[in-house]
Structure formats: C-alpha cells, structure tokens
Design an enzyme around this catalytic site. Structure first.
Site, PDB file in Angstrom:
ATOM      1  N   GLU A  62       0.865  -1.175   0.000  1.00  0.00           N
ATOM      2  CA  GLU A  62       0.000   0.000   0.000  1.00  0.00           C
ATOM      3  C   GLU A  62       0.902   1.225   0.000  1.00  0.00           C
ATOM      4  O   GLU A  62       1.497   1.572   1.022  1.00  0.00           O
ATOM      5  CB  GLU A  62      -0.918  -0.013   1.226  1.00  0.00           C
ATOM      6  CG  GLU A  62      -1.895  -1.178   1.265  1.00  0.00           C
ATOM      7  CD  GLU A  62      -2.896  -1.156   0.126  1.00  0.00           C
ATOM      8  OE1 GLU A  62      -3.062  -0.094  -0.521  1.00  0.00           O
ATOM      9  OE2 GLU A  62      -3.525  -2.194  -0.125  1.00  0.00           O
ATOM     10  N   CYS A 101      -2.040   9.204   2.518  1.00  0.00           N
ATOM     11  CA  CYS A 101      -1.597   8.665   1.224  1.00  0.00           C
ATOM     12  C   CYS A 101      -2.603   8.911   0.112  1.00  0.00           C
ATOM     13  O   CYS A 101      -2.240   8.916  -1.065  1.00  0.00           O
ATOM     14  CB  CYS A 101      -1.305   7.174   1.348  1.00  0.00           C
ATOM     15  SG  CYS A 101      -2.693   6.175   1.918  1.00  0.00           S
TER      16      CYS A 101
END
Length: 457
Positions: free
Chosen positions: A211, A245
């Site tokens: 991720e 993110c």
C-alpha cells in the site's frame, strides 16, 4: 536481535501448525478481544496520537479508532460465510467430480506499518490476518514512538506472542524481519521503501501487499459544483496535515472556473484552518523536523496564494495553496505528503489525460463533475487505485470497496471482505468419484482423440 526474531517466527509457525488459529470460533473470540482492548485503551491511544502527531480527539477517533471498530464488526458478522468452502462448476470432461475452493490461511504474516496513521494502519491489516486464521507480527513505525508503545502494550496484554507479537525498532529491525522467511508480508509506506520490501520478499518468493502512494489528482470540470468541490477538497487535503496517502496531491481546474473556485477554496481554508480557526482547533504536526525541511523546500513564495509559513521546532507547516504551478516545479516532482496544495489550470479536457499520465498511476483520483460523459472520459482513460466522484477520501472508509493501488502506487487491496481475501490462499480441490472410471483418459486411440476434440473444441 536476529536470533530473537528468528525464534519468534519459529514459535509462531509451530503455533500455526497446531491448527488452533484456523477454527472459526477461535478467530471470532480473538477479534472480539481485540475490539474490547481497543475500546478499553481508547484514552491511551488518543493520548499517544496527541503526543506523536498532535491529533485532536475528534480526528483521532474518526481516522484511527472508529474505522477499526467498524472493520471488526463487519468481519465478525461475515466470517462464517467468507471462510466456508465455495463450490464451483465442474466441466463435463471431469464427469463424476465436484469442484471446491477452500479458504486457507497463509500462516505467519508480517505487517509493517507507517507513521501517518500509526494505529489504524497497524491494526487494520491485523483484523484481516486474524480473521483469515493467520498469526501476525506487527512492526510499528519508530517515528511515532508513543503510539508504537501503546500498540505493543495492547497486543502483549491481549494475545500471546506465539499468536500476535509486536517488534519495535528502526529500519535495521525492519530489514532483519524482512530477511526472515514469513508466509505473507503486508507493507504500507513509500514507493521507495516498498521496492525494497518487494526485493526482500522475492528472495523467499513471499507474497506481498504493498500500500504505497503517489500524486493523487483532484479534477474540477467546467460543470462541477464548485462549493461542494472546494469544501470536500479542503477537508480531504488538510486532515492529518496532509499526511494521508490518498489526500488530493494537486488540483486540476478548468480555467473558466478559476476565479470562483479559488475564492471558495480560500474561504473554506480560512474558515477551518486559517489563523483564527487554528486558535480554536487542533492542527496535526508534521511527524519529524526533516519532513518539515522537505515540505519547506517545495514552497515557492512567488506562487503562494495562501499560507506558506512553517516552524521547524514546532513541526508545523501552515495550510498552503499554490497557484500557476507547472509540472517542472519541485512541488510536482513527488508526492507532497503535507499541507501544501498546488493548483494547475487546463483549457481542454484532453489536457487532463496528458497531465495525469505524466506521473505514475496514482493511489487515488477525485473527479468533480455533474456530467456522465466527463465521468466516463476520466474513469475509462486513467488508471488509479481507487477514488471518488464528487468527494475525496471517503472511498477508503467503506468495508464494501477494496482499497489499494496499481503500478507504483501499490498492489493488492484490503478492507472488509477484501482484507479477509488478502490474507487467504484459495486452495482448489477436485473431489472425484470412484464409482466408475472413464477409460478415455488412458486411451491414445484415434477414436478417443476425436472424442476429446468434440468435448473441448
């Protein structure tokens, strides 16, 4: 350290081989324990997040705790169904047989967590790992030591280390963990470190979920609802001081909407994060002084529309809007990961495709439009991990959508059932009858060949 890590992994492997973690009743019991432990230590978690990142109680609960409790609830509700072997069709060529897919845990899993959401991004993968029947080792970030300590104490008081353990330390500890052979690695962090994780995993052919991140655009089409766009982008960008993110990394605005959009963007930035607003509300700090330096280097004073201030000692960077940015500016070179919002303008729709494609596939993309054709244009021509139409960030808060990247923004996905699937190997099994045995498989005659051709062609 290496010997201790090796011993821990061996201990977890032996416990996994005992078969206890595979029992559905056991998995439910452990997830319930985890949920109660989080609720019991909520004040400790909130305090740690305040110390590490200056998160308010509201923001910390919203982004770090409540989400996890909902994930556990969803896992407990559905685990019986998700873990049940799935019957599949069987072709005529396998007459007499029955086909099944068994849901099998990988074994010992390693979860390497980042610092931006240090509690949530350590525990969310753990929910999937335990729900799928694995053991787990968590490596929290050394940049958020107070939260790391809370995670360590919470896990140690809830589970034996042969089942779930926390290993604290710096990059050398992470390296030592990655040198060992585990059965699955789940990493959240930067693309650069993700490459190293994948390289280490390749030596043991260990499957990974990465991720990562990237420059996630927010696109404002000519027909967009500008008020909604401005509100949702300001919220999505400056939550956690931009250290998210999937935060909008830059904005692409149709030049005909330039003045009105900038006016609205400025209004909501001042209203929620301006000098007066920050006297009444908590604004998260930047995780480390070196990250303040990195962000400060991206600020071009000549292009600052709002903000631009920072304080290295306080680890504070002011919510900042930059305009008339071009693709060669430093702020567009890499993911910002902070409260700086550059704005670019476009005249023709095709320019959007060209601009976004100049960078690797982003983790997220946000499109603001009221037009289905615009929606089709962007969604069918640009690759990204996931995103929203007329919103930001909220796609990752549902357990019914997979969350993950593509290309340099990551691989694999999780949340809800997708967390269970990530930590599960689907084992195919054909159960064949012994009541009869078709001779065609053993024969090499012309007649058998003709029969095979009819069956398969």
């Amino acid at each position: 350290m290496k010997d201790a890590i090796h011993s821990l992994i061996h201990k977890q492997k032996q416990y996994y081989y005992s078969g206890e973690t595979k029992e559905i009743s056991f998995r439910k019991e452990q997830l319930t324990k985890l949920k109660e432990a989080i609720k019991h230590r909520e004040s400790d978690i909130l305090d740690a997040l305040k110390k590490d990142l200056n998160k308010s109680e509201y923001e910390a609960y919203l982004t770090e705790i409540g989400f996890l409790l909902n994930e556990i609830k969803d896992m407990l509700k559905n685990i019986d169904y998700w873990a049940t072997p799935r019957k599949e069709k069987t072709p005529f060529t396998h007459f007499g047989g029955k086909s099944y897919v068994y849901k099998e845990p990988y074994g010992v899993t390693l979860i390497v967590a980042p610092w931006n959401y240090p509690f949530q991004l350590a525990i969310a993968p753990l929910i999937g790992a335990l729900g799928a029947g694995n053991t787990a080792i968590i490596k929290p970030s050394e940049f958020t030591p107070n939260t790391s300590m809370v995670i360590r104490d919470l896990i140690a008081s809830t589970f034996p280390e042969k089942y779930v353990a926390v290993v604290e330390g710096d990059a050398e500890v992470s390296k030592a963990l990655l040198e060992e052979k585990v059965d699955y690695i789940f990493f959240t962090g930067s693309t650069q470190v993700g490459q190293k994780v994948m390289e280490a995993a390749s030596k043991h052919l260990t499957p990974v979920t990465l991720e990562l991140g990237g420059k996630s655009p927010a696109i404002i089409m000519e027909d967009a609802n500008l008020k909604i766009a401005a509100k949702r982008i300001v919220w999505g960008k400056f939550i956690n001081a931009g250290q998210t993110c999937v935060a909008p990394d830059y904005i692409l605005v149709h030049e005909k909407r330039r003045r009105k959009f900038l006016k609205l963007l400025l209004h909501y930035t001042k209203k929620w994060f301006g000098e007066e607003a920050l006297k009444k509300r908590t604004f998260p700090t930047i995780v480390h002084e070196k990250h303040v330096d990195r962000l400060a280097s991206m600020i071009d004073d000549e292009k600052v529309f709002y903000g631009g201030g920072y304080n290295r000692e306080r680890r504070f960077v002011e919510p900042t809007i930059m305009i008339d940015v071009n693709m060669d500016d430093e702020v567009m070179a890499e993911e910002i990961f902070g409260p700086i919002l550059p704005i670019l303008f476009f005249k023709y729709d095709y320019e959007i495709i060209d601009i976004v494609r100049q960078r690797p596939n982003p983790l997220a993309l946000y499109l603001f439009t009221e037009n289905k054709e615009n929606e089709k244009l962007i969604l069918s021509n640009l690759s990204f991990g996931g995103g929203c139409v007329n919103d930001t960030i909220m796609h990752l808060a549902t357990p019914y959508l997979p969350f993950g990247g593509v290309g340099e923004s990551g691989m694999g996905a999780y949340h809800g059932k997708f967390s269970f699937d990530t930590f599960t190997h689907e084992k195919s099994v054909l159960k064949q009858t012994t009541s009869f045995d078709l001779p065609i498989r053993y024969s090499q005659s012309d007649t058998s060949l003709k029969t095979l051709r009819k069956m398969w062609e």
